[in-house]
Design a protein around this motif. Sequence first.
Motif, PDB file in Angstrom:
ATOM      1  N   TRP A 109       0.804  -1.215   0.000  1.00 42.09           N
ATOM      2  CA  TRP A 109       0.000   0.000   0.000  1.00 42.09           C
ATOM      3  C   TRP A 109       0.844   1.277   0.000  1.00 42.09           C
ATOM      4  N   LYS A 135       2.878   4.062  -1.490  1.00 40.41           N
ATOM      5  CA  LYS A 135       2.978   4.583  -2.852  1.00 40.41           C
ATOM      6  C   LYS A 135       4.397   5.074  -3.131  1.00 40.41           C
ATOM      7  N   GLY A 147       6.661   7.304  -5.331  1.00 39.79           N
ATOM      8  CA  GLY A 147       6.550   8.457  -6.212  1.00 39.79           C
ATOM      9  C   GLY A 147       7.891   9.056  -6.557  1.00 39.79           C
ATOM     10  N   ASP A 159       4.192   4.764  -8.706  1.00 35.88           N
ATOM     11  CA  ASP A 159       2.761   4.881  -8.416  1.00 35.88           C
ATOM     12  C   ASP A 159       2.235   6.290  -8.625  1.00 35.88           C
ATOM     13  N   TYR A 160       3.118   7.268  -8.670  1.00 33.27           N
ATOM     14  CA  TYR A 160       2.710   8.626  -9.026  1.00 33.27           C
ATOM     15  C   TYR A 160       3.933   9.391  -9.517  1.00 33.27           C
ATOM     16  N   VAL A 165      -0.144   6.929 -14.842  1.00 32.29           N
ATOM     17  CA  VAL A 165      -0.067   6.920 -13.376  1.00 32.29           C
ATOM     18  C   VAL A 165      -0.656   8.233 -12.874  1.00 32.29           C
ATOM     19  N   PRO A 166      -1.093   8.300 -11.602  1.00 28.71           N
ATOM     20  CA  PRO A 166      -1.547   9.584 -11.064  1.00 28.71           C
ATOM     21  C   PRO A 166      -0.471  10.652 -11.254  1.00 28.71           C
ATOM     22  N   GLN A 193      -7.658  11.490  -1.265  1.00 25.95           N
ATOM     23  CA  GLN A 193      -6.539  11.215  -2.157  1.00 25.95           C
ATOM     24  C   GLN A 193      -7.043  10.635  -3.469  1.00 25.95           C
ATOM     25  N   SER A 241      -5.760   4.853  -6.568  1.00 25.27           N
ATOM     26  CA  SER A 241      -4.588   4.144  -7.086  1.00 25.27           C
ATOM     27  C   SER A 241      -5.016   2.730  -7.445  1.00 25.27           C
ATOM     28  N   ILE A 269      -2.799  -0.400  -7.404  1.00 27.82           N
ATOM     29  CA  ILE A 269      -2.450  -1.009  -6.120  1.00 27.82           C
ATOM     30  C   ILE A 269      -3.654  -1.732  -5.533  1.00 27.82           C
ATOM     31  N   HIS A 276      -8.270  -1.479  -5.905  1.00 33.59           N
ATOM     32  CA  HIS A 276      -9.437  -0.754  -6.396  1.00 33.59           C
ATOM     33  C   HIS A 276     -10.729  -1.140  -5.681  1.00 33.59           C
ATOM     34  N   MET A 329      -5.975   2.829   0.573  1.00 34.68           N
ATOM     35  CA  MET A 329      -5.820   3.517  -0.715  1.00 34.68           C
ATOM     36  C   MET A 329      -6.953   4.505  -0.948  1.00 34.68           C
TER      37      MET A 329
END
Length: 493
Positions: A240, A242, A244, A286-287, A317-318, A388, A391, A394, A396, A481
């Motif tokens: 979990w 992230k 970045g 992840d971002y 990606v975000p 947030q 993601s 990771i 949903h 998430m």
Amino acid sequence: MMTRFLLIFLIALLPLTTTAQQKREFRGAWIQCVNGQFKGVGTQAMQQTLTYQLDELQKDGCNAIIFQVRPECDALYASDIEPWSYYLTGQQGVAPTPYWDPLQWMIDQCHRRGMELHAWINPYRAKTKVAHTSASNHVTVTHPERCFEYDGLTLLDPAQQANRDFICEVVTDILKRYDVDGLHIDDYFYPYPTPGIAIPDADDYAALGGGFSTVGDWRRDNVNRFIRQLSETIHAIKPWVKFGVSPFGIYRNKKSDPDGSQTNGLQNYDDLYADVLLWARKGWIDYCVPQIYWQMGHPAADYTELIRWWNDHCGMVPLYIGEDVERTVKYTDPKIPKRHQLPAKMALHQELPNVKGTVLWYAKAAVDNVGNYGTLLRTHYWKHPALQPLSPAIDHKAPKKPRKVKVIDVDGQRVLFWTAPKGRGWRDEATRYVVYRFGHGERVDLEDPSHIVAVTADTHYELPAQQSGRCVYYVTALDRMQNESAAVKKKTK
């Protein structure tokens, strides 16, 4: 004269009334230590400074802090692997007095305020140009053969697998001992080039570069290997968390690549050997937070050109945008010269579908309210809370909804209580809750963040003492998430 100033004021405010706030948005701020703001100030003064900054950023609407904890292979946390940081005590290897752990303290403080804490490390940098003595257990002392010097800097050699393993060992230690929400690295990979100075890796390339036609391809492969290994390390320990990265704002110029941006500056791909788009396509990060620190109208790196380019090329990606607070308020809006560029930049954020948030460079500039930046955030752009961004790569799946929602009178204070939903494992467990309030007969829209009255880790919410008329509350659960459950409704008188 008064009429003229009133007209200017109204013109400046007019666009602010047309922007709609997003329910999900990453609202971050970088808190760095290499500027020396904490060096040697002592425990109490540093905690006071950080408390003030966090309080003001919370009022501004921030929901994430990116905190620098490993500036040059030293630590702003208790570590058996690397020494205490020079940028904490002023002497590398010396623990703070009175003793405390800044990373753990920041995690506690951020989570108490409903903010995420992302631990920010500089992976390769072993020593900045600031002169100081390294501790006896610092990597430049214990393994000088794994480092090289470049224009006054000392860096871990990205070509050596031992260094990739070492950085992943440091990150493993952080993840196993600290409840961080993210692990963040910035734009320092191979060193920023200095004209006339070559990277001293010719021997490495001769020994390890077989199969690569150019030294640039080989260097990019070294960084790619590290990013992939670090990503796999993070997600094997805590899926979990992230991962970045905040790269330099230009990936490639169009003169180097037909798909590049219409810019003329240093390039991630060619000069820092960072293939950021590859990392995003492969799912290794992840971002992404490109540092688009320039202003609209910059002759070599126009902000509008770059934010549109990243929106078009990095939507896998975000995508959050690194914003320079001081430069944003220093320059005027090209279309409305009577105001600075914040309204125009925020309008672009909302216009571009893949832009999911903002990270402020740097936190203190927003806290100091340079150019009224902080005031505009708290009164308009970030006025209401935001969850947030999702993601889905990771996780949903949403958790189950809260149970047993009811209002109880506690010594004259009416309190909305609920029970945590049942969940197994990190994917299903509720970690926070969202409370929405609507007036009697008001249309219910849980996508409207103006109705969020609390985002809390508690399983209760105190109802306002002066609440007028009937209200309807809705309570949802969030997992790690921030997937959101179905809502449970409770009417109140």
